[in-house]
Design a protein around this motif. Structure first.
Motif, PDB file in Angstrom:
ATOM      1  N   TYR A  32      42.493  53.360  62.767  1.00  0.00           N
ATOM      2  CA  TYR A  32      43.059  51.925  61.728  1.00  0.00           C
ATOM      3  C   TYR A  32      41.508  52.082  60.462  1.00  0.00           C
ATOM      4  O   TYR A  32      40.844  53.153  60.555  1.00  0.00           O
ATOM      5  N   ARG A  33      42.325  51.459  59.689  1.00  0.00           N
ATOM      6  CA  ARG A  33      40.985  51.787  58.515  1.00  0.00           C
ATOM      7  C   ARG A  33      40.394  50.011  58.223  1.00  0.00           C
ATOM      8  O   ARG A  33      39.962  49.388  58.610  1.00  0.00           O
ATOM      9  N   VAL A  34      39.254  50.982  57.920  1.00  0.00           N
ATOM     10  CA  VAL A  34      37.989  49.969  57.988  1.00  0.00           C
ATOM     11  C   VAL A  34      37.715  50.083  55.868  1.00  0.00           C
ATOM     12  O   VAL A  34      37.272  51.226  55.641  1.00  0.00           O
ATOM     13  N   TYR A  35      37.447  48.655  55.776  1.00  0.00           N
ATOM     14  CA  TYR A  35      37.198  48.136  54.078  1.00  0.00           C
ATOM     15  C   TYR A  35      35.360  48.539  54.783  1.00  0.00           C
ATOM     16  O   TYR A  35      34.712  47.783  55.343  1.00  0.00           O
ATOM     17  N   ASP A  36      34.676  49.192  53.846  1.00  0.00           N
ATOM     18  CA  ASP A  36      33.245  49.048  53.663  1.00  0.00           C
ATOM     19  C   ASP A  36      32.859  48.689  52.293  1.00  0.00           C
ATOM     20  O   ASP A  36      32.939  49.237  50.872  1.00  0.00           O
ATOM     21  N   PRO A  37      32.472  47.317  52.541  1.00  0.00           N
ATOM     22  CA  PRO A  37      32.188  46.185  51.109  1.00  0.00           C
ATOM     23  C   PRO A  37      31.089  46.650  50.482  1.00  0.00           C
ATOM     24  O   PRO A  37      30.739  46.183  49.002  1.00  0.00           O
ATOM     25  N   TYR A  38      30.293  47.560  51.104  1.00  0.00           N
ATOM     26  CA  TYR A  38      28.777  48.135  49.913  1.00  0.00           C
ATOM     27  C   TYR A  38      29.469  49.401  49.302  1.00  0.00           C
ATOM     28  O   TYR A  38      28.919  48.927  48.044  1.00  0.00           O
ATOM     29  N   TYR A  53      29.279  57.339  64.122  1.00  0.00           N
ATOM     30  CA  TYR A  53      29.258  56.540  64.289  1.00  0.00           C
ATOM     31  C   TYR A  53      28.145  56.671  65.833  1.00  0.00           C
ATOM     32  O   TYR A  53      26.897  56.509  65.645  1.00  0.00           O
ATOM     33  N   HIS A  54      28.636  57.510  66.811  1.00  0.00           N
ATOM     34  CA  HIS A  54      27.615  57.792  67.788  1.00  0.00           C
ATOM     35  C   HIS A  54      26.370  58.559  67.314  1.00  0.00           C
ATOM     36  O   HIS A  54      25.460  58.609  67.939  1.00  0.00           O
ATOM     37  N   ARG A  55      26.655  59.052  66.373  1.00  0.00           N
ATOM     38  CA  ARG A  55      25.299  59.650  66.528  1.00  0.00           C
ATOM     39  C   ARG A  55      23.593  58.839  64.815  1.00  0.00           C
ATOM     40  O   ARG A  55      22.965  58.885  65.589  1.00  0.00           O
ATOM     41  N   LYS A  77      26.276  47.157  57.543  1.00  0.00           N
ATOM     42  CA  LYS A  77      25.664  47.574  56.628  1.00  0.00           C
ATOM     43  C   LYS A  77      24.560  49.152  56.473  1.00  0.00           C
ATOM     44  O   LYS A  77      25.109  49.563  55.373  1.00  0.00           O
ATOM     45  N   GLU A  78      24.252  48.569  57.499  1.00  0.00           N
ATOM     46  CA  GLU A  78      22.594  49.835  57.752  1.00  0.00           C
ATOM     47  C   GLU A  78      23.918  51.305  58.048  1.00  0.00           C
ATOM     48  O   GLU A  78      24.033  52.288  57.549  1.00  0.00           O
ATOM     49  N   TYR A  79      25.402  51.342  58.809  1.00  0.00           N
ATOM     50  CA  TYR A  79      25.858  51.835  59.311  1.00  0.00           C
ATOM     51  C   TYR A  79      26.234  52.665  57.693  1.00  0.00           C
ATOM     52  O   TYR A  79      26.741  53.503  57.693  1.00  0.00           O
ATOM     53  N   TRP A  80      27.742  52.110  57.187  1.00  0.00           N
ATOM     54  CA  TRP A  80      27.988  52.203  55.635  1.00  0.00           C
ATOM     55  C   TRP A  80      26.806  52.945  54.713  1.00  0.00           C
ATOM     56  O   TRP A  80      26.938  54.228  54.430  1.00  0.00           O
ATOM     57  N   THR A  81      25.614  52.696  54.534  1.00  0.00           N
ATOM     58  CA  THR A  81      24.687  53.301  54.184  1.00  0.00           C
ATOM     59  C   THR A  81      24.046  54.177  55.139  1.00  0.00           C
ATOM     60  O   THR A  81      23.592  55.489  54.108  1.00  0.00           O
ATOM     61  N   TRP A  82      23.815  54.649  56.411  1.00  0.00           N
ATOM     62  CA  TRP A  82      23.874  55.969  56.499  1.00  0.00           C
ATOM     63  C   TRP A  82      25.348  56.972  56.363  1.00  0.00           C
ATOM     64  O   TRP A  82      24.818  58.155  55.849  1.00  0.00           O
ATOM     65  N   ARG A  83      26.176  56.538  56.448  1.00  0.00           N
ATOM     66  CA  ARG A  83      27.149  57.404  56.437  1.00  0.00           C
ATOM     67  C   ARG A  83      27.415  57.903  55.582  1.00  0.00           C
ATOM     68  O   ARG A  83      28.078  59.459  55.045  1.00  0.00           O
TER      69      ARG A  83
END
Length: 92
Positions: A32-38, A53-55, A77-83
């Motif tokens: 599925y698609r996920v929107y990253d608002p940040y 994500y697991h990493r 937000k933490e995940y998207w910043t890291w990603r």
């Protein structure tokens, strides 16, 4: 006359088994698609994103089995910043 109800019952049983098998075959791939608002972009949540994500979860002492969509907004937000600092080229 006795054969008709048995045929209908067999037909329903075959349909139920077929749908069950098809459901299992499709069950492993839930993309599925996920929107990253940040960062105002979309990510396809597929097997590749699950690896990232697991990493992230391991590095940040999070539960990697928790569905991303159920994380608090701050955690997302933490995940998207890291990603965004770990591109697909960093994947190993």
């Amino acid at each position: 006359m006795n054969g008709k109800p048995r045929f209908v019952t067999s037909l329903f049983l075959a349909a139920a088994l077929t749908s069950s098998v098809l459901g299992m075959a499709c069950g492993g791939h839930r993309y599925y698609r996920v929107y990253d608002p940040y960062y105002s972009d979309y990510h396809v949540w597929n097997d590749n994103e699950v690896v990232f994500y697991h990493r992230w979860a391991g590095e940040n002492h999070r539960d990697s089995d928790r569905d991303f969509r159920k994380l608090r907004p701050e955690e997302q937000k933490e995940y998207w910043t890291w990603r965004h600092t770990h591109s697909d080229h960093d994947h190993h």
